[in-house]
Structure formats: C-alpha cells, structure tokens
Design an enzyme around this catalytic site. Structure first.
Site, mmCIF file in Angstrom:
data_model
loop_
_atom_site.group_PDB
_atom_site.id
_atom_site.type_symbol
_atom_site.label_atom_id
_atom_site.label_comp_id
_atom_site.label_asym_id
_atom_site.label_seq_id
_atom_site.Cartn_x
_atom_site.Cartn_y
_atom_site.Cartn_z
ATOM 1 N N HIS A 127 43.018 74.334 30.386
ATOM 2 C CA HIS A 127 43.843 73.254 29.871
ATOM 3 C C HIS A 127 45.183 73.740 29.317
ATOM 4 O O HIS A 127 45.304 74.868 28.858
ATOM 5 C CB HIS A 127 43.107 72.527 28.737
ATOM 6 C CG HIS A 127 41.796 71.956 29.138
ATOM 7 N ND1 HIS A 127 40.714 71.934 28.294
ATOM 8 C CD2 HIS A 127 41.370 71.395 30.292
ATOM 9 C CE1 HIS A 127 39.678 71.372 28.902
ATOM 10 N NE2 HIS A 127 40.059 71.046 30.120
ATOM 11 N N LYS A 169 47.830 78.199 20.748
ATOM 12 C CA LYS A 169 46.510 78.044 20.135
ATOM 13 C C LYS A 169 46.040 79.365 19.548
ATOM 14 O O LYS A 169 46.296 80.426 20.116
ATOM 15 C CB LYS A 169 45.477 77.598 21.179
ATOM 16 C CG LYS A 169 45.743 76.245 21.796
ATOM 17 C CD LYS A 169 44.716 75.938 22.875
ATOM 18 C CE LYS A 169 45.008 74.612 23.552
ATOM 19 N NZ LYS A 169 44.062 74.380 24.657
#
Length: 184
Positions: free
Chosen positions: A61, A71
């Site tokens: 993703h 992230k």
C-alpha cells in the site's frame, strides 16, 4: 536507539535500547528529538493498529500525492515480515525492496519514507502491528502494487496456498503495469 541503514537510502531499521531486569523491560518506543537527530524531521499525525492471523498478507500500500505518507512500523505481538518497495520514478533503486522481520521480542521498528509501497506478512499465529503515519489516511489517494508480484523477488516466507489477502489487495497492478505518481 540505534539506526541501521539499509540497502535503500531513506529506509531505516531502528533498534531501541532495552533496559531489562527481574521486573521485565522498558524502552522508549519513540522520541521526536532522537528521531529527528538521527533520521530527519517528521510530524506523525495518526497511529494505527491491526491484528491478523498467520498467513495474512497486507499491502503493498501507499497513498498518492498530495497525501503521501511516511510510516514508522512495529510488531508488538507475534512476528511479521515487513517490506518496503521503492516506487519512485527515476530512482536508482526503483522496484527494489527491503525486508525485515519485526517481532515482539526484537522490538525493531522500520521506517518507510514517502515514495515506497509497504506491506507485511504474518509469520506467527497472530500478530498485532502498529504504525505511525505523517499524513492522515485519505481513501481517494489509496494505491497499491500486487503483493504477489513475482518480479519483485520478495520471499514472503508464507506458502502461496496459505496466503490470506483482502479482496482489495488481490486487485492491485503488477509493478510492470504500474504508473508511478512519485518522482525521485
């Protein structure tokens, strides 16, 4: 914390300093100051958590511009194989990946910057996975690359017949069909 460079610039493995005694252990899971000193500026705005069973594969993703995300991920229960794939057009490492095993015992974290697709496979009976994001989730910016794309040469350590994917994750394009919205 110890910051370990990987084979792709900007992707880091982070190992915390763990203090153990007869009572258990303690470690700092995140320090804004130390992160910025060792990796760079960041402003995390959203924390997420998922629980999955053995064989679950999530990814690969990313969020498209202008809502790209970096992230910082970790596994707090169980074990996962976590992977970042470079999808930055013009990058010398385009299509290459870094894989790291994250477990509740090694307490490692993995930093995935903007311009990378991210996914993981659950290697234990169950896994609880947490991640910090520096941009809010925007469903209209959701994107993905096929987690089962053989051209990526990722050894997910899950037999294909045991892989459990969401319907959405079975429909992502292969890398060769993908038109990257990211520039290097």
């Amino acid at each position: 914390m110890e910051v370990i460079k990987t084979s792709i610039d900007g992707v880091f493995i982070i190992e915390p300093r763990i203090f153990e005694d007869s009572r258990g252990y303690f470690f700092e899971s995140f320090s804004q100051r130390e992160f910025e000193e060792k990796i760079g500026p960041i402003n995390f705005v959203q924390d997420n958590e998922s629980k999955s069973s053995y064989g679950v594969m999530r990814g690969l993703h990313f969020q498209c511009p202008p809502f790209t995300q970096s992230k910082l991920v970790r596994c707090v229960k169980g074990a996962v194989l976590d992977v970042a794939v470079d999808i930055r057009k013009g990058s010398p490492t385009y299509g290459q990946h870094v894989a790291v095993e994250l477990t509740e015992d090694n307490h490692r974290q993995f930093f995935i910057p903007k311009g990378f697709a991210h996914g993981f496979a659950v290697l234990s009976d169950t896994a609880v996975f947490q991640y910090k994001c520096d941009e809010f989730y925007h469903p209209e910016a959701d994107g993905g690359i096929s987690i089962l794309d053989d051209s990526l040469n990722i050894d997910w350590r899950i037999p294909t017949d045991k892989a459990i994917l969401s319907d959405k994750d079975t429909k992502h394009a292969l890398l060769k069909e993908f038109v990257s919205p990211f520039n290097f």
